[in-house]
Design a protein around this motif. Structure first.
Motif, PDB file in Angstrom:
ATOM      1  N   SER A 278      -5.959 -40.158 -90.918  1.00 10.06           N
ATOM      2  CA  SER A 278      -5.962 -41.311 -90.030  1.00 10.06           C
ATOM      3  C   SER A 278      -6.261 -42.589 -90.808  1.00 10.06           C
ATOM      4  O   SER A 278      -7.223 -42.635 -91.587  1.00 10.06           O
ATOM      5  CB  SER A 278      -7.008 -41.130 -88.936  1.00 10.06           C
TER       6      SER A 278
ATOM      7  N   LYS B 270       0.434 -34.998 -85.548  1.00 10.97           N
ATOM      8  CA  LYS B 270       1.201 -35.697 -84.520  1.00 10.97           C
ATOM      9  C   LYS B 270       2.681 -35.576 -84.847  1.00 10.97           C
ATOM     10  O   LYS B 270       3.076 -35.013 -85.853  1.00 10.97           O
ATOM     11  CB  LYS B 270       0.830 -37.188 -84.469  1.00 10.97           C
TER      12      LYS B 270
ATOM     13  N   VAL C 249       8.483 -50.875 -87.044  1.00 10.69           N
ATOM     14  CA  VAL C 249       7.774 -50.048 -88.025  1.00 10.69           C
ATOM     15  C   VAL C 249       7.978 -50.638 -89.423  1.00 10.69           C
ATOM     16  O   VAL C 249       9.117 -50.820 -89.862  1.00 10.69           O
ATOM     17  CB  VAL C 249       8.281 -48.591 -87.988  1.00 10.69           C
TER      18      VAL C 249
ATOM     19  N   SER D   4       6.105 -46.834 -93.710  1.00 15.99           N
ATOM     20  CA  SER D   4       5.128 -46.509 -92.673  1.00 15.99           C
ATOM     21  C   SER D   4       5.827 -45.770 -91.532  1.00 15.99           C
ATOM     22  O   SER D   4       7.058 -45.799 -91.420  1.00 15.99           O
ATOM     23  CB  SER D   4       4.446 -47.776 -92.141  1.00 15.99           C
ATOM     24  N   TYR D   5       5.011 -45.151 -90.669  1.00 18.09           N
ATOM     25  CA  TYR D   5       5.552 -44.324 -89.594  1.00 18.09           C
ATOM     26  C   TYR D   5       4.702 -44.522 -88.336  1.00 18.09           C
ATOM     27  O   TYR D   5       3.520 -44.854 -88.418  1.00 18.09           O
ATOM     28  CB  TYR D   5       5.572 -42.846 -90.019  1.00 18.09           C
ATOM     29  N   PHE D   6       5.364 -44.334 -87.194  1.00 21.33           N
ATOM     30  CA  PHE D   6       4.668 -44.430 -85.907  1.00 21.33           C
ATOM     31  C   PHE D   6       4.557 -43.036 -85.335  1.00 21.33           C
ATOM     32  O   PHE D   6       5.560 -42.322 -85.196  1.00 21.33           O
ATOM     33  CB  PHE D   6       5.430 -45.343 -84.957  1.00 21.33           C
TER      34      PHE D   6
ATOM     35  N   ASP E  14      -3.230 -41.567 -81.168  1.00 24.50           N
ATOM     36  CA  ASP E  14      -2.103 -41.684 -82.099  1.00 24.50           C
ATOM     37  C   ASP E  14      -1.891 -43.139 -82.499  1.00 24.50           C
ATOM     38  O   ASP E  14      -2.824 -43.946 -82.416  1.00 24.50           O
ATOM     39  CB  ASP E  14      -0.840 -41.063 -81.484  1.00 24.50           C
ATOM     40  N   SER E  15      -0.681 -43.489 -82.932  1.00 25.70           N
ATOM     41  CA  SER E  15      -0.437 -44.837 -83.459  1.00 25.70           C
ATOM     42  C   SER E  15      -0.625 -45.937 -82.428  1.00 25.70           C
ATOM     43  O   SER E  15      -0.749 -47.107 -82.805  1.00 25.70           O
ATOM     44  CB  SER E  15       0.973 -44.920 -84.058  1.00 25.70           C
ATOM     45  N   ARG E  16      -0.654 -45.590 -81.141  1.00 26.99           N
ATOM     46  CA  ARG E  16      -0.976 -46.606 -80.134  1.00 26.99           C
ATOM     47  C   ARG E  16      -2.387 -47.137 -80.334  1.00 26.99           C
ATOM     48  O   ARG E  16      -2.699 -48.270 -79.958  1.00 26.99           O
ATOM     49  CB  ARG E  16      -0.845 -46.000 -78.734  1.00 26.99           C
TER      50      ARG E  16
ATOM     51  N   GLY F  34      -2.762 -47.357 -85.159  1.00 26.35           N
ATOM     52  CA  GLY F  34      -1.815 -48.161 -85.918  1.00 26.35           C
ATOM     53  C   GLY F  34      -0.799 -47.331 -86.693  1.00 26.35           C
ATOM     54  O   GLY F  34      -0.739 -46.103 -86.590  1.00 26.35           O
ATOM     55  N   PHE F  35       0.022 -48.021 -87.472  1.00 25.70           N
ATOM     56  CA  PHE F  35       1.043 -47.364 -88.284  1.00 25.70           C
ATOM     57  C   PHE F  35       0.369 -46.516 -89.371  1.00 25.70           C
ATOM     58  O   PHE F  35      -0.736 -46.809 -89.822  1.00 25.70           O
ATOM     59  CB  PHE F  35       1.961 -48.391 -88.942  1.00 25.70           C
ATOM     60  N   VAL F  36       1.079 -45.470 -89.789  1.00 26.33           N
ATOM     61  CA  VAL F  36       0.564 -44.569 -90.824  1.00 26.33           C
ATOM     62  C   VAL F  36       1.406 -44.733 -92.085  1.00 26.33           C
ATOM     63  O   VAL F  36       2.619 -44.486 -92.071  1.00 26.33           O
ATOM     64  CB  VAL F  36       0.601 -43.105 -90.345  1.00 26.33           C
TER      65      VAL F  36
END
Length: 222
Positions: free
Chosen positions: A80, A89, A164, A168-170, A181-183, A186-188
């Motif tokens: 995370s 996820k 995005v 990076s990934y959502f 999650d990304s909500r 944030g972006f990963v």
């Protein structure tokens, strides 16, 4: 000490090789939460391919070589960006995608995702009575998979549009109303990806009697 090391040298070499293998090639991940229901349940142990995307220096996030690109619909484990905790996820947005959530419906690049096979059911709740749940099949690109909604739970059902960023990934959990999650985090970034989850190794009902769920042994993760 030297005598002990000489006597157990082969076992030590095996343990070192196993440790390197697990930290750089393949790993398993016990799942303690329901954020990926109904695809992955609490008590599932999933097999992780650590070289699906990058060959990394063991025990680090340093990529030595890129081996593949994460795809929309992949189920992945990652650290995370908020607190470093390992999460699992589904990737719903890749670099350059424009994402939006409108009343639970995911929009990707201006197109609404299709949902079918809606069914009413129930969701176990360790903190109270069983909750009503709605399951559906989400058609995310070429990756149809089950998702779940919990109407009684307060959740972020609207967001975006967001774009995005590069590398990076959502991420979204399949249990859309019960997933950090990304909500929220944030972006990963790509370097935080650990690997791709592809099969359930073993499973036990940890919310009830801890009995093994034999039907889930060896199941592929859609």
């Amino acid at each position: 000490m030297r005598h002990w090391l000489g006597k157990h040298r082969n076992a030590l070499i095996l343990l070192v090789c196993f440790g390197v293998f697990r930290t750089s090639v393949a790993d398993w991940n016990p799942v303690p939460s329901g954020s990926m229901r109904p695809t992955i349940l609490e008590g599932d142990v999933v097999l992780i391919n650590r070289v699906a995307y990058d060959l990394k220096l063991p025990l680090s996030d340093l990529s030595l070589m890129r081996l593949g690109n994460p795809q929309r619909g992949d189920v992945v484990t990652f650290s995370s960006p908020k607190d470093g905790i390992r999460l699992i996820k589904r990737i719903v947005g890749v670099p350059g995608d424009v994402l939006e959530l409108r009343n639970e419906v995911l929009w990707v690049n201006g197109t609404a995702t299709e949902y079918s096979d809606l069914h009413n059911g129930s969701e176990p709740n360790t903190h109270g009575p069983v909750m009503m749940a709605v399951t559906a099949t989400e058609q995310l690109g070429n990756s149809p998979h089950a998702v779940q909604f919990l109407p009684a739970v307060r959740a972020m059902r609207e967001f975006g549009p967001v774009t995005v960023p590069a590398d990076s990934y959502f991420m979204l959990g399949d249990n859309r109303d019960n997933s950090a999650d990304s909500r929220y985090i944030g972006f990963v970034s790509r370097h935080l990806l650990i690997g791709k989850a592809h099969h359930i190794i073993v499973s036990a009902n940890i919310l009830d009697d801890w009995m093994p769920r034999l039907r889930r042994f060896g199941q592929a993760i859609p």
